[in-house]
Design a protein around this motif. Structure first.
Motif: not given
Length: 177
Positions: A114, A124, A132
């Protein structure tokens, strides 16, 4: 942070300038050939005849009863999409996402890491995947010229789901990832 298709178009142009070759050739030599993805290419010539290419469709008028019309991409911009592939080749890409054997662990890690803002806030999105639930879910989707696709991966279980549609309307795709 906001996802930017134009950022990927710019990146492909930068790669062409550095390599001195069309992005399609660079991707073929450095990505698709090493992965054995023999039926995958970047569609950089919308007039090219591609054998066994699937036709895409859209409704002429809004609503569930509009007349169906063919709808193909009519421009040559790539980087943010324009990949023609098969389910067999997607399976090879998926194996690479889990193993990193061909492209190497640094690229595998880059795809899944990320982004982080200067203030430490994690984004995200990684180097090509939405991340996620602390990495438990990795996904990406998109659409172009009447085609829509979505991919969701659960690395802990080594399971992926790919959804490909050749119609670009509200009934074909509800954005489930």
């Amino acid at each position: 942070m906001r996802y930017s298709s134009s950022g990927y178009v710019l990146l492909s142009a930068l790669i062409e300038a550095i390599e001195g070759e069309p992005f399609r050739q660079v991707a073929q030599q450095r990505l698709f050939d090493p992965l054995g993805m023999q039926n995958t290419l970047f569609d950089d010539d919308h007039g090219e005849i591609v054998l066994d290419r699937v036709q895409s469709y859209r409704r002429q008028d809004a609503g569930a009863h509009g007349e169906w019309r063919s709808w193909l991409k009519h421009f040559d911009v790539i980087g943010d999409g324009g990949v023609l592939t098969t389910l067999t080749d997607l399976a090879k890409w998926d194996r690479e996402l889990s193993s990193g054997k061909v492209l190497g662990k640094p690229i595998q890690l880059f795809l899944k890491t990320q982004g982080v803002l200067n203030n430490g806030t994690e984004l995200p999105y990684g180097g090509g995947l939405w991340i996620r639930n602390n990495g438990a879910v990795q996904s990406h989707g998109g659409g172009m010229g009447g085609f829509i696709s979505d991919q969701i991966r659960f690395p802990e279980f080594d399971v992926s789901v790919y959804v490909l549609a050749n119609r670009n309307d509200d009934l074909a795709f509800q954005g489930w990832s």
